[in-house]
Design a protein around this motif. Structure first.
Motif, PDB file in Angstrom:
ATOM      1  N   THR A   1       8.492   8.469   4.353  1.00 18.27           N
ATOM      2  CA  THR A   1       7.694   9.563   3.807  1.00 18.27           C
ATOM      3  C   THR A   1       8.616  10.413   2.945  1.00 18.27           C
ATOM      4  O   THR A   1       9.695  10.787   3.373  1.00 18.27           O
ATOM      5  CB  THR A   1       7.090  10.436   4.926  1.00 18.27           C
ATOM      6  OG1 THR A   1       6.244   9.605   5.730  1.00 18.27           O
ATOM      7  CG2 THR A   1       6.284  11.586   4.356  1.00 18.27           C
TER       8      THR A   1
ATOM      9  N   ASN B   1      -5.075   6.319  -1.175  1.00 17.15           N
ATOM     10  CA  ASN B   1      -4.324   5.079  -1.011  1.00 17.15           C
ATOM     11  C   ASN B   1      -4.332   4.340  -2.333  1.00 17.15           C
ATOM     12  O   ASN B   1      -5.376   4.215  -2.978  1.00 17.15           O
ATOM     13  CB  ASN B   1      -4.969   4.198   0.066  1.00 17.15           C
ATOM     14  CG  ASN B   1      -4.737   4.736   1.447  1.00 17.15           C
ATOM     15  OD1 ASN B   1      -3.645   5.165   1.784  1.00 17.15           O
ATOM     16  ND2 ASN B   1      -5.774   4.722   2.268  1.00 17.15           N
TER      17      ASN B   1
ATOM     18  N   SER C   1      -2.932   0.678  -4.311  1.00 16.63           N
ATOM     19  CA  SER C   1      -2.386  -0.661  -4.107  1.00 16.63           C
ATOM     20  C   SER C   1      -2.821  -1.567  -5.244  1.00 16.63           C
ATOM     21  O   SER C   1      -3.944  -1.462  -5.734  1.00 16.63           O
ATOM     22  CB  SER C   1      -2.879  -1.246  -2.780  1.00 16.63           C
ATOM     23  OG  SER C   1      -2.437  -2.582  -2.633  1.00 16.63           O
TER      24      SER C   1
ATOM     25  N   LEU D   1       0.821  -1.207   0.000  1.00 14.81           N
ATOM     26  CA  LEU D   1       0.000   0.000   0.000  1.00 14.81           C
ATOM     27  C   LEU D   1       0.861   1.266   0.000  1.00 14.81           C
ATOM     28  O   LEU D   1       1.844   1.350   0.732  1.00 14.81           O
ATOM     29  CB  LEU D   1      -0.901   0.007   1.241  1.00 14.81           C
ATOM     30  CG  LEU D   1      -1.875   1.174   1.363  1.00 14.81           C
ATOM     31  CD1 LEU D   1      -3.037   0.993   0.392  1.00 14.81           C
ATOM     32  CD2 LEU D   1      -2.401   1.266   2.786  1.00 14.81           C
ATOM     33  N   VAL D   2       0.457   2.243  -0.824  1.00 15.96           N
ATOM     34  CA  VAL D   2       1.149   3.527  -0.907  1.00 15.96           C
ATOM     35  C   VAL D   2       0.119   4.647  -0.728  1.00 15.96           C
ATOM     36  O   VAL D   2      -0.933   4.638  -1.355  1.00 15.96           O
ATOM     37  CB  VAL D   2       1.856   3.707  -2.275  1.00 15.96           C
ATOM     38  CG1 VAL D   2       2.490   5.079  -2.393  1.00 15.96           C
ATOM     39  CG2 VAL D   2       2.893   2.619  -2.484  1.00 15.96           C
ATOM     40  N   TYR D   3       0.434   5.592   0.142  1.00 12.52           N
ATOM     41  CA  TYR D   3      -0.415   6.769   0.354  1.00 12.52           C
ATOM     42  C   TYR D   3       0.207   7.930  -0.409  1.00 12.52           C
ATOM     43  O   TYR D   3       1.418   8.160  -0.318  1.00 12.52           O
ATOM     44  CB  TYR D   3      -0.482   7.102   1.846  1.00 12.52           C
ATOM     45  CG  TYR D   3      -1.181   8.406   2.154  1.00 12.52           C
ATOM     46  CD1 TYR D   3      -2.566   8.477   2.189  1.00 12.52           C
ATOM     47  CD2 TYR D   3      -0.444   9.560   2.396  1.00 12.52           C
ATOM     48  CE1 TYR D   3      -3.206   9.676   2.468  1.00 12.52           C
ATOM     49  CE2 TYR D   3      -1.080  10.763   2.677  1.00 12.52           C
ATOM     50  CZ  TYR D   3      -2.460  10.813   2.715  1.00 12.52           C
ATOM     51  OH  TYR D   3      -3.091  12.002   2.978  1.00 12.52           O
TER      52      TYR D   3
ATOM     53  N   GLN E   1      -0.338  12.187  -1.477  1.00 13.42           N
ATOM     54  CA  GLN E   1      -1.031  13.460  -1.258  1.00 13.42           C
ATOM     55  C   GLN E   1      -0.883  14.220  -2.569  1.00 13.42           C
ATOM     56  O   GLN E   1       0.209  14.280  -3.136  1.00 13.42           O
ATOM     57  CB  GLN E   1      -0.366  14.214  -0.107  1.00 13.42           C
ATOM     58  CG  GLN E   1      -1.143  15.369   0.424  1.00 13.42           C
ATOM     59  CD  GLN E   1      -2.307  14.964   1.317  1.00 13.42           C
ATOM     60  OE1 GLN E   1      -2.299  13.931   1.929  1.00 13.42           O
ATOM     61  NE2 GLN E   1      -3.316  15.801   1.373  1.00 13.42           N
TER      62      GLN E   1
ATOM     63  N   ARG F   1       3.915   8.209   0.802  1.00 15.47           N
ATOM     64  CA  ARG F   1       4.197   7.592   2.098  1.00 15.47           C
ATOM     65  C   ARG F   1       3.896   6.107   2.055  1.00 15.47           C
ATOM     66  O   ARG F   1       2.912   5.678   1.494  1.00 15.47           O
ATOM     67  CB  ARG F   1       3.355   8.227   3.191  1.00 15.47           C
ATOM     68  CG  ARG F   1       3.657   7.631   4.555  1.00 15.47           C
ATOM     69  CD  ARG F   1       3.112   8.481   5.675  1.00 15.47           C
ATOM     70  NE  ARG F   1       3.674   8.053   6.926  1.00 15.47           N
ATOM     71  CZ  ARG F   1       3.031   7.260   7.776  1.00 15.47           C
ATOM     72  NH1 ARG F   1       1.819   6.835   7.519  1.00 15.47           N
ATOM     73  NH2 ARG F   1       3.622   6.887   8.892  1.00 15.47           N
ATOM     74  N   GLN F   2       4.807   5.367   2.635  1.00 10.68           N
ATOM     75  CA  GLN F   2       4.617   3.951   2.878  1.00 10.68           C
ATOM     76  C   GLN F   2       5.131   3.714   4.284  1.00 10.68           C
ATOM     77  O   GLN F   2       5.977   4.485   4.764  1.00 10.68           O
ATOM     78  CB  GLN F   2       5.398   3.121   1.863  1.00 10.68           C
ATOM     79  CG  GLN F   2       5.016   1.657   1.843  1.00 10.68           C
ATOM     80  CD  GLN F   2       5.568   0.949   0.635  1.00 10.68           C
ATOM     81  OE1 GLN F   2       6.750   1.029   0.375  1.00 10.68           O
ATOM     82  NE2 GLN F   2       4.710   0.241  -0.086  1.00 10.68           N
TER      83      GLN F   2
END
Length: 140
Positions: free
Chosen positions: A90, A45, A47, A18-20, A22, A85-86
């Motif tokens: 960050t 998010n 993925s 998973l990667v967030y 912005q 972010r992962q």
């Protein structure tokens, strides 16, 4: 810091889970649900595990995401992404932070996070996880 592109970094991170991200919703080329266009920034998010469309190209990211249980195909150009972010890492792309957004939340990240600030082409590569042999053993 290793030179690379957002595309390379996000592709590598997606391979790990998973990667967030912005993003600046007002950046040209961004297509997200209209209720989010009012905000200068939003988080998503991403993925491969979501089992929906997720394409990485020279344009950016095209992802079929769910908003209030409704599917929407989002178009996210690379220029619009200002933070990735992962767990444990960050990366802030300072030159792409929109005027209305405040990266103050970086202070709230876990102390274990490795926070990197990228400037121009000097973009850090995400660290590869290291695994150590566990201390448990099988008893028969």
């Amino acid at each position: 810091m290793k030179k690379g592109s957002k595309k390379d970094i996000i592709t590598d991170m997606l391979g790990d889970g998973l990667v967030y991200i912005q993003l600046d919703t007002n950046c040209p080329g961004v297509d997200v649900p209209k209720e989010f266009k009012r905000c200068s920034s939003m988080g998503l998010n991403l993925s491969y595990a979501f089992r929906s469309k997720l394409e990485i190209s020279d344009f950016g990211v095209v992802a079929d995401l769910s908003f209030s249980r409704k599917s929407y195909v989002c178009h996210i150009p690379w220029k619009s992404i200002w933070l990735v972010r992962q767990v444990g890492t960050t990366i802030l792309f300072k030159e792409d932070v929109p005027a209305g957004a405040s990266p103050a939340f970086l202070e709230e990240l876990p102390a274990s996070d490795d926070v990197k600030i990228a400037a121009g082409e000097d973009i850090p590569a995400p660290p590869k996880p290291t695994f150590s042999r566990g201390h448990l053993r099988l008893i028969k």
